[in-house]
Motif scaffolding. Sequence first.
Motif, PDB file in Angstrom:
ATOM      1  N   ALA A  78       0.869  -1.177   0.000  1.00 56.26           N
ATOM      2  CA  ALA A  78       0.000   0.000   0.000  1.00 56.26           C
ATOM      3  C   ALA A  78       0.905   1.225   0.000  1.00 56.26           C
ATOM      4  O   ALA A  78       2.127   1.106   0.130  1.00 56.26           O
ATOM      5  CB  ALA A  78      -0.912  -0.007   1.220  1.00 56.26           C
ATOM      6  N   ASP A 192      -7.040   7.533   1.816  1.00 50.28           N
ATOM      7  CA  ASP A 192      -6.263   7.259   0.604  1.00 50.28           C
ATOM      8  C   ASP A 192      -4.809   7.648   0.885  1.00 50.28           C
ATOM      9  O   ASP A 192      -4.464   8.814   0.825  1.00 50.28           O
ATOM     10  CB  ASP A 192      -6.826   8.059  -0.563  1.00 50.28           C
ATOM     11  N   ASN A 193      -3.909   6.725   1.181  1.00 51.61           N
ATOM     12  CA  ASN A 193      -4.203   5.310   1.251  1.00 51.61           C
ATOM     13  C   ASN A 193      -3.592   4.746   2.520  1.00 51.61           C
ATOM     14  O   ASN A 193      -3.108   3.618   2.544  1.00 51.61           O
ATOM     15  CB  ASN A 193      -3.669   4.597   0.008  1.00 51.61           C
ATOM     16  N   GLY A 196      -4.778   1.541   3.501  1.00 54.18           N
ATOM     17  CA  GLY A 196      -4.131   0.396   2.862  1.00 54.18           C
ATOM     18  C   GLY A 196      -2.976  -0.125   3.701  1.00 54.18           C
ATOM     19  O   GLY A 196      -2.819  -1.341   3.879  1.00 54.18           O
ATOM     20  N   ASN A 222       5.009  -0.652   2.760  1.00 51.45           N
ATOM     21  CA  ASN A 222       4.285   0.611   2.890  1.00 51.45           C
ATOM     22  C   ASN A 222       5.117   1.670   2.183  1.00 51.45           C
ATOM     23  O   ASN A 222       6.120   2.161   2.715  1.00 51.45           O
ATOM     24  CB  ASN A 222       4.080   0.951   4.366  1.00 51.45           C
ATOM     25  N   THR A 248      -2.839  -2.971  -2.711  1.00 54.89           N
ATOM     26  CA  THR A 248      -4.152  -2.491  -2.292  1.00 54.89           C
ATOM     27  C   THR A 248      -4.153  -0.967  -2.264  1.00 54.89           C
ATOM     28  O   THR A 248      -3.189  -0.333  -1.826  1.00 54.89           O
ATOM     29  CB  THR A 248      -4.583  -3.073  -0.930  1.00 54.89           C
ATOM     30  N   ASP A 249      -5.216  -0.395  -2.787  1.00 58.48           N
ATOM     31  CA  ASP A 249      -5.405   1.056  -2.810  1.00 58.48           C
ATOM     32  C   ASP A 249      -6.907   1.302  -2.767  1.00 58.48           C
ATOM     33  O   ASP A 249      -7.694   0.354  -2.669  1.00 58.48           O
ATOM     34  CB  ASP A 249      -4.764   1.656  -4.062  1.00 58.48           C
ATOM     35  N   VAL A 250      -7.302   2.554  -2.861  1.00 53.02           N
ATOM     36  CA  VAL A 250      -8.727   2.883  -2.868  1.00 53.02           C
ATOM     37  C   VAL A 250      -9.208   3.096  -4.296  1.00 53.02           C
ATOM     38  O   VAL A 250      -8.421   3.340  -5.210  1.00 53.02           O
ATOM     39  CB  VAL A 250      -9.014   4.139  -2.022  1.00 53.02           C
ATOM     40  N   THR A 311      -2.262   3.120  -9.964  1.00 48.41           N
ATOM     41  CA  THR A 311      -1.819   2.751  -8.622  1.00 48.41           C
ATOM     42  C   THR A 311      -0.428   2.131  -8.689  1.00 48.41           C
ATOM     43  O   THR A 311       0.127   1.910  -9.763  1.00 48.41           O
ATOM     44  CB  THR A 311      -2.773   1.721  -7.982  1.00 48.41           C
ATOM     45  N   SER A 329      -8.861  -3.267  -4.532  1.00 49.23           N
ATOM     46  CA  SER A 329      -9.196  -1.892  -4.169  1.00 49.23           C
ATOM     47  C   SER A 329     -10.297  -1.838  -3.121  1.00 49.23           C
ATOM     48  O   SER A 329     -11.140  -2.731  -3.019  1.00 49.23           O
ATOM     49  CB  SER A 329      -9.633  -1.105  -5.409  1.00 49.23           C
ATOM     50  N   VAL A 350     -11.322  -6.700   2.699  1.00 55.50           N
ATOM     51  CA  VAL A 350     -10.047  -6.568   1.983  1.00 55.50           C
ATOM     52  C   VAL A 350      -8.951  -7.306   2.754  1.00 55.50           C
ATOM     53  O   VAL A 350      -8.147  -8.037   2.171  1.00 55.50           O
ATOM     54  CB  VAL A 350      -9.669  -5.088   1.778  1.00 55.50           C
TER      55      VAL A 350
END
Length: 371
Positions: A78, A192-193, A196, A222, A248-250, A311, A329, A350
């Motif tokens: 993320a 955001d984010n 994540g 990260n 993983t992201d939004v 992303t 996402s 998620v």
Amino acid sequence: MSEKTPDKKQHVPVVNETSLAFLERYINNPSPTGFEWKGQQMWLDYIKPYIDEYYVDNYGTTVGIINPQAEYKVVIEAHADEISWYVNYITSDGLIYVIRNGGSDHQIAPSKRVNIHTDKGIVKAVFGWPAIHTRLGGEKEEAPTLKNIFLDCGCTSKEEVEKLGIHVGSVITYEDEFMVLNDRYYVGRALDNRVGGFMIAEVARLLKENNKQLPFGLYIVNAVQEEIGLRGAEMIAHHIKPNVAIITDVTHDTQTPMINKIVQGDLACGRGPVVSYAPAVQNNLNKLLIDTAQKADIPFQRQASSRSTGTDTDAFAYSNDGVPSALISLPLRYMHTTVEMIHKEDVDNVIRLIYESLLSIEAGQNFKYFN
């Protein structure tokens, strides 16, 4: 919008009170692009009990590692940075003009309270805006733009501003903080984010608490500087040289007014994680995610991207001669505002989907379409 389906089963929460308290602290801590290190240290302190080793690169991307000696490497990733502003120009009468650091939205700025970060500490300021009374009189109203939004920190001269420690290049963040809305949504700036980063840390917690032994090395990444071009992911991908990457992201909830579903798709908070279709998404890895969701009875949605996902998936996919990469996402309302909203159940799901997918990956697994 209805968030219920006819056969929806009882939801089992994943996030507990301790981890939720961390999420609140983590969201409230500012981590503007290029200045992420305090948040990164906070994240590392949280994840340390669940990992074997960690690595921090020169720009602040932080990696928790499980099974560091394993040859086969899987990344879950993320990004940690949030959009912000830079001081660009200080007027002789003490007002401050700004430029973007990432995709900051000039239209939401007027009347917002901000923190200006200086070596002397936080300086409070506001984005000023002319009163409605002064904007009447037949002339066409000006909309907020980078040319007319400005900060007021209560000073009357440039010298007074500079004595506070403010200078061109000082970074600015909004002061809005985390809250829970209707016991259903998490709300705040910078979901955001950083959410994540929280979710991948929770995956590490579940692996530890459930005594799961992975047959590969897991790199919990990260990354910094996503908001200005996926730069942190680009750097760390070349360092790790992973075999597989799950990002993983939004993404946008499209159920609110003024969003065209024909253009943006039909996605909703509360309906589960979103799997993406895009050139950078490796289809066999994506199929593993979908099969995992179906076997584990995890609700999910689908999204199509055109040329790129926008992303860190793209950075990992096109690194190191090509890394099988996929994107999970989290639906989010009001992206790049101070009131970003995500559904609690989506966060849990998620986390579950990443966790279950890791348990489905074998050491040395070949994701090529043919050999």
